[in-house]
Design a protein around this motif. Sequence first.
Motif, short mmCIF file in Angstrom:
data_model
loop_
_atom_site.label_atom_id
_atom_site.label_comp_id
_atom_site.label_asym_id
_atom_site.label_seq_id
_atom_site.Cartn_x
_atom_site.Cartn_y
_atom_site.Cartn_z
N ARG A 146 10.99 -0.72 -2.98
CA ARG A 146 9.79 -0.98 -3.79
C ARG A 146 8.67 -1.59 -2.94
NH1 ARG A 146 11.63 -4.56 -8.54
NH2 ARG A 146 9.52 -4.14 -9.31
N TYR A 147 9.04 -2.44 -2.00
CA TYR A 147 8.05 -3.01 -1.07
C TYR A 147 7.43 -1.91 -0.23
CZ TYR A 147 6.14 -5.48 2.95
OH TYR A 147 5.30 -5.92 3.96
N TRP A 148 8.25 -1.05 0.31
CA TRP A 148 7.77 0.06 1.14
C TRP A 148 6.87 0.99 0.33
CZ3 TRP A 148 10.20 5.27 1.18
CH2 TRP A 148 9.67 6.12 2.17
N GLN A 149 7.23 1.30 -0.90
CA GLN A 149 6.41 2.15 -1.75
C GLN A 149 5.07 1.49 -2.05
OE1 GLN A 149 7.43 5.46 -3.60
NE2 GLN A 149 8.15 5.29 -1.49
N ALA A 150 5.07 0.18 -2.23
CA ALA A 150 3.83 -0.53 -2.57
C ALA A 150 2.90 -0.68 -1.39
CB ALA A 150 4.16 -1.91 -3.15
N THR A 151 3.46 -0.81 -0.18
CA THR A 151 2.65 -1.17 0.99
C THR A 151 2.59 -0.11 2.08
OG1 THR A 151 4.51 -2.19 2.14
CG2 THR A 151 3.24 -3.59 0.62
N GLN A 152 3.58 0.78 2.11
CA GLN A 152 3.76 1.72 3.23
C GLN A 152 3.90 1.01 4.57
OE1 GLN A 152 4.21 5.22 2.79
NE2 GLN A 152 4.48 4.33 0.75
N ALA A 183 1.47 -6.81 -3.35
CA ALA A 183 1.67 -6.88 -1.90
C ALA A 183 0.66 -6.05 -1.12
CB ALA A 183 3.09 -6.44 -1.56
N ALA A 184 0.22 -4.94 -1.68
CA ALA A 184 -0.70 -4.07 -0.95
C ALA A 184 -2.02 -4.76 -0.65
CB ALA A 184 -0.95 -2.78 -1.73
N GLN A 185 -2.44 -5.69 -1.51
CA GLN A 185 -3.75 -6.32 -1.37
C GLN A 185 -3.70 -7.75 -0.88
OE1 GLN A 185 -4.04 -5.90 -5.82
NE2 GLN A 185 -5.18 -7.82 -5.66
N ASP A 186 -2.52 -8.33 -0.76
CA ASP A 186 -2.42 -9.75 -0.44
C ASP A 186 -1.46 -9.92 0.74
OD1 ASP A 186 -1.88 -12.51 -0.38
OD2 ASP A 186 -2.27 -12.71 -2.53
N ALA A 187 -2.00 -10.31 1.89
CA ALA A 187 -1.20 -10.47 3.10
C ALA A 187 -0.16 -11.58 2.96
CB ALA A 187 -2.10 -10.75 4.30
#
Length: 430
Positions: free
Chosen positions: A142-148, A73-77
Amino acid sequence: MIYPSVESLQAEMQLQLQDTPHLAQTFARCFPNTLETTVRLLDDGTSFVFTGDIPAMWLRDSSAQVSPYLPLAAQDADVRRLLSGLIERQARYLLIDPYANAFNAEPDGSGHSGDRPSKGAWVWERKFELDSLCYPVSLLYRYWQATQDETVFSEAVQEMFSVILRLMRTEQRHHEDSSYTFERPDPLLPSDTLPHGGRGTPVTYTGMVWSGFRPSDDACTYGYLIPANMFAVVVLGQLAQMAREALGDAELASTALSLRDEIDQGIQTHGVVQHPLYGQIYAYETDGLGHHLLMDDANVPSLLSIPYLGYRPADDPLYSRTRRFILSSSNPYYFSGAYAAGVGSPHTPGGLIWPIALAMQGLTSTDRNEQQQLLNTLTATTAGTYYMHESFHPDEPSHFTRPWFAWANSLFGEFVLAARGALARAAVES
């Protein structure tokens, strides 16, 4: 929709797995299965992720189905759009009915009919399962940790937090404080309904949260489902962290932590039993009245999944003893045959093994050889489909249930990704 990070990871894995073509082909089928077949991106910005051969969205299944995509998720919108949209839809569903386990894409009344009390038009099924409150919080964390990405903490999400905490508090004292009942007239199986007028079997206060049903959608024998309460302990800690760091809400964090500690105390006081062969182990269910159910079920949360949930590490002595019990004939739902040995479920009678349990056994193993053996078993028991199924017969893998079960496919993909290091070492050593 094309997800560039998913395609890139698939290509990378095909290179890494080129010496194991059967594993490579199975991964290539299973890993993108959720994205290719069960995702609907809706005009309101939310995402509807149905389970596969059933057109409804389970809070549990949908969270698990997208789990292997979280690191991307961090790298893919586009992945962020899918995940944030799913989080928002889960929150809205919980605000509609926090006791329901599965929902419709539209308020069309689809799903089980005749259940008492009657369900709302958005609800597919209204079986209260504690894990249905836990999975959305875990996915969000987990989403928040991965993307902030803090835009995901919408008004609905924040209200969801309060609803979850209130409901857990209520169900700590189910028979005193809760109005929840569930009855299915003329059920196909006794496990499809709750006894005692839909209230469930008697329980007393333990600090734990009552659950009507297991993650298999089968009724609990005793009301306190230990692995679901373990999951609640973990996600309440996660909720508290998000409340403090993302929302600046110290009161919400304190409430979550207080509840977490009460549940954990209940697990340690009422959920540990002395087994004549294995010593102290965790029970699967209890009622606080001295009754315990010693078993494990393939569906997650399970006792086998304790390290995966984050409740205890894999080398924890109490977990290790419990694991030995689970993976033995002492567990009434551990089956073995010519092609496989693993955990099944009373949800699928007849000695069938669940690929979800085999993948979870691998994800919680610290033994590289055990992981490799489980990968071999999983790829050898697809009956030539290169997909995971709900369950299969260990002596005849062509006898299986549910050919389209996206949760199992995603968990297999997650297991393969987690085992990459072991696979790479094995290739070098060979």
